[in-house]
Design a protein around this motif. Structure first.
Motif, mmCIF file in Angstrom:
data_model
loop_
_atom_site.group_PDB
_atom_site.id
_atom_site.type_symbol
_atom_site.label_atom_id
_atom_site.label_comp_id
_atom_site.label_asym_id
_atom_site.label_seq_id
_atom_site.Cartn_x
_atom_site.Cartn_y
_atom_site.Cartn_z
ATOM 1 N N ILE A 75 44.791 47.019 38.594
ATOM 2 C CA ILE A 75 45.135 45.673 39.064
ATOM 3 C C ILE A 75 44.504 44.629 38.144
ATOM 4 C CG2 ILE A 75 44.808 43.997 40.936
ATOM 5 C CD1 ILE A 75 44.805 46.474 42.871
ATOM 6 N N ILE A 76 43.242 44.832 37.817
ATOM 7 C CA ILE A 76 42.536 43.865 36.971
ATOM 8 C C ILE A 76 43.167 43.787 35.591
ATOM 9 C CG2 ILE A 76 40.318 43.257 35.931
ATOM 10 C CD1 ILE A 76 39.059 44.887 38.340
ATOM 11 N N ALA A 129 50.654 42.740 42.918
ATOM 12 C CA ALA A 129 49.545 41.985 42.326
ATOM 13 C C ALA A 129 50.046 40.966 41.312
ATOM 14 C CB ALA A 129 48.545 42.953 41.675
ATOM 15 N N ILE A 130 51.013 41.355 40.521
ATOM 16 C CA ILE A 130 51.554 40.431 39.512
ATOM 17 C C ILE A 130 52.318 39.295 40.175
ATOM 18 C CG2 ILE A 130 53.312 40.287 37.698
ATOM 19 C CD1 ILE A 130 52.067 42.906 36.604
ATOM 20 N N MET A 131 53.071 39.606 41.211
ATOM 21 C CA MET A 131 53.771 38.535 41.930
ATOM 22 C C MET A 131 52.761 37.564 42.541
ATOM 23 S SD MET A 131 56.505 38.787 45.008
ATOM 24 C CE MET A 131 57.822 37.599 45.018
ATOM 25 N N LEU A 132 51.701 38.107 43.121
ATOM 26 C CA LEU A 132 50.682 37.256 43.718
ATOM 27 C C LEU A 132 49.995 36.392 42.655
ATOM 28 C CD1 LEU A 132 49.212 36.516 46.326
ATOM 29 C CD2 LEU A 132 47.628 38.410 45.883
ATOM 30 N N SER A 133 49.853 36.902 41.443
ATOM 31 C CA SER A 133 49.271 36.118 40.344
ATOM 32 C C SER A 133 50.233 35.055 39.822
ATOM 33 C CB SER A 133 48.913 37.031 39.160
ATOM 34 O OG SER A 133 47.790 37.780 39.437
ATOM 35 N N ARG A 134 51.465 35.464 39.610
ATOM 36 C CA ARG A 134 52.433 34.601 38.939
ATOM 37 C C ARG A 134 53.098 33.611 39.889
ATOM 38 N NH1 ARG A 134 56.184 38.109 35.706
ATOM 39 N NH2 ARG A 134 54.579 37.927 34.121
ATOM 40 N N THR A 135 53.560 34.099 41.032
ATOM 41 C CA THR A 135 54.324 33.253 41.958
ATOM 42 C C THR A 135 53.867 33.524 43.392
ATOM 43 O OG1 THR A 135 56.067 34.922 41.983
ATOM 44 C CG2 THR A 135 56.367 33.057 40.471
ATOM 45 N N PRO A 136 52.646 33.149 43.731
ATOM 46 C CA PRO A 136 52.135 33.479 45.066
ATOM 47 C C PRO A 136 52.955 32.866 46.193
ATOM 48 C CG PRO A 136 50.693 31.907 43.964
ATOM 49 C CD PRO A 136 51.692 32.370 42.949
ATOM 50 N N GLU A 137 53.596 31.752 45.933
ATOM 51 C CA GLU A 137 54.389 31.111 46.979
ATOM 52 C C GLU A 137 55.619 31.931 47.355
ATOM 53 O OE1 GLU A 137 56.406 29.881 43.188
ATOM 54 O OE2 GLU A 137 54.333 30.245 43.806
ATOM 55 N N ILE A 160 44.238 44.665 47.529
ATOM 56 C CA ILE A 160 45.012 44.292 46.339
ATOM 57 C C ILE A 160 44.960 42.778 46.140
ATOM 58 C CG2 ILE A 160 47.319 44.244 45.292
ATOM 59 C CD1 ILE A 160 47.882 46.863 46.988
ATOM 60 N N ALA A 161 45.141 42.032 47.225
ATOM 61 C CA ALA A 161 45.119 40.567 47.149
ATOM 62 C C ALA A 161 43.733 40.052 46.770
ATOM 63 C CB ALA A 161 45.566 39.966 48.474
ATOM 64 N N GLY A 162 42.689 40.622 47.370
ATOM 65 C CA GLY A 162 41.328 40.179 47.060
ATOM 66 C C GLY A 162 40.971 40.404 45.604
ATOM 67 N N ILE A 163 41.319 41.565 45.073
ATOM 68 C CA ILE A 163 41.040 41.860 43.663
ATOM 69 C C ILE A 163 41.838 40.928 42.768
ATOM 70 C CG2 ILE A 163 41.301 43.616 41.855
ATOM 71 C CD1 ILE A 163 40.774 45.708 44.183
ATOM 72 N N THR A 164 43.108 40.751 43.079
ATOM 73 C CA THR A 164 43.968 39.863 42.291
ATOM 74 C C THR A 164 43.419 38.439 42.285
ATOM 75 O OG1 THR A 164 45.899 41.223 42.781
ATOM 76 C CG2 THR A 164 46.313 38.952 42.069
ATOM 77 N N ALA A 165 43.064 37.940 43.453
ATOM 78 C CA ALA A 165 42.571 36.561 43.560
ATOM 79 C C ALA A 165 41.224 36.394 42.872
ATOM 80 C CB ALA A 165 42.464 36.169 45.035
ATOM 81 N N PHE A 166 40.313 37.326 43.109
ATOM 82 C CA PHE A 166 38.991 37.220 42.498
ATOM 83 C C PHE A 166 39.084 37.244 40.981
ATOM 84 C CE2 PHE A 166 35.214 39.203 40.661
ATOM 85 C CZ PHE A 166 34.256 38.291 41.045
#
Length: 193
Positions: A75-76, A129-137, A160-166
């Protein structure tokens, strides 16, 4: 450590740091054999150093859930490549090579996870994870359903969300500080033992 600057911000001397921050850095040095530059760079602000590594430990050392250490590093690497964070791709790519025991995998995921030799389950994890990074909305229930189909739970989705956000935070701080990766990371676990 090389002679070139590791950060565009001042890097404090170890003996000038609060005891807990210095002890944490020395413990990492003892375990790894070197001090990853993220520790020295973030020591510039001890209160933020503590908060950063406390949250890091909470998400990365969490033993509950189904994500393996290698999957967390996937994920990282994938999201850090998306964010253009050289430090995190190099440092966490090294950790991914260590955990996965696969010397090419980190490079393959950093370039295009869809062509990496990983499971469909892992691809679904990285897609989210990539969607949450690129287009979270744009994240909606259908993304959760796709993860459920692969056997992920709501706790796994939180992980997954916590790692992506952090690491979105980490990526941005590494970029702004111009943090440089340690030479050790470039070669770590490149050749199988």
């Amino acid at each position: 450590m090389s002679d070139s600057p590791i950060s565009r911000y001042p890097v404090p001397e170890l003996n000038s740091l609060p005891d807990d921050v210095r002890d944490r850095i020395l413990a990492v040095h003892e375990k790894a054999g070197f001090i990853p530059n993220v520790f020295l760079t973030l020591a510039h602000r001890p209160a933020e150093f503590r908060a950063f590594f406390n949250y890091h430990d909470a998400i990365m050392e969490r033993e509950e859930g189904t994500l393996t250490p290698a999957e967390k590093e996937m994920i990282i690497v994938a999201t850090s490549a998306l964010n253009g964070c050289q430090y995190c791709v190099i440092a966490h790519g090294a950790l991914l090579r260590v955990f996965a025991k696969a010397p090419k995998l980190a490079d393959q995921i950093a370039i295009n996870y869809l062509h990496a030799p990983i499971s469909e389950r892992q691809k679904a994890m990285l897609e989210f994870a990539i969607m949450l990074s690129r287009t979270p909305e744009q994240v909606q229930r259908s993304q959760y359903a796709a993860l459920y189909e692969q056997g992920y739970t709501d706790d796994d989705i939180w992980d997954i969300a916590g790692i992506t956000a952090f690491f979105g935070l980490s990526n941005r701080m590494a970029i702004v500080t111009e943090m440089q990766a340690n030479d050790e990371f470039y070669t770590l676990a490149r050749v199988p033992r």
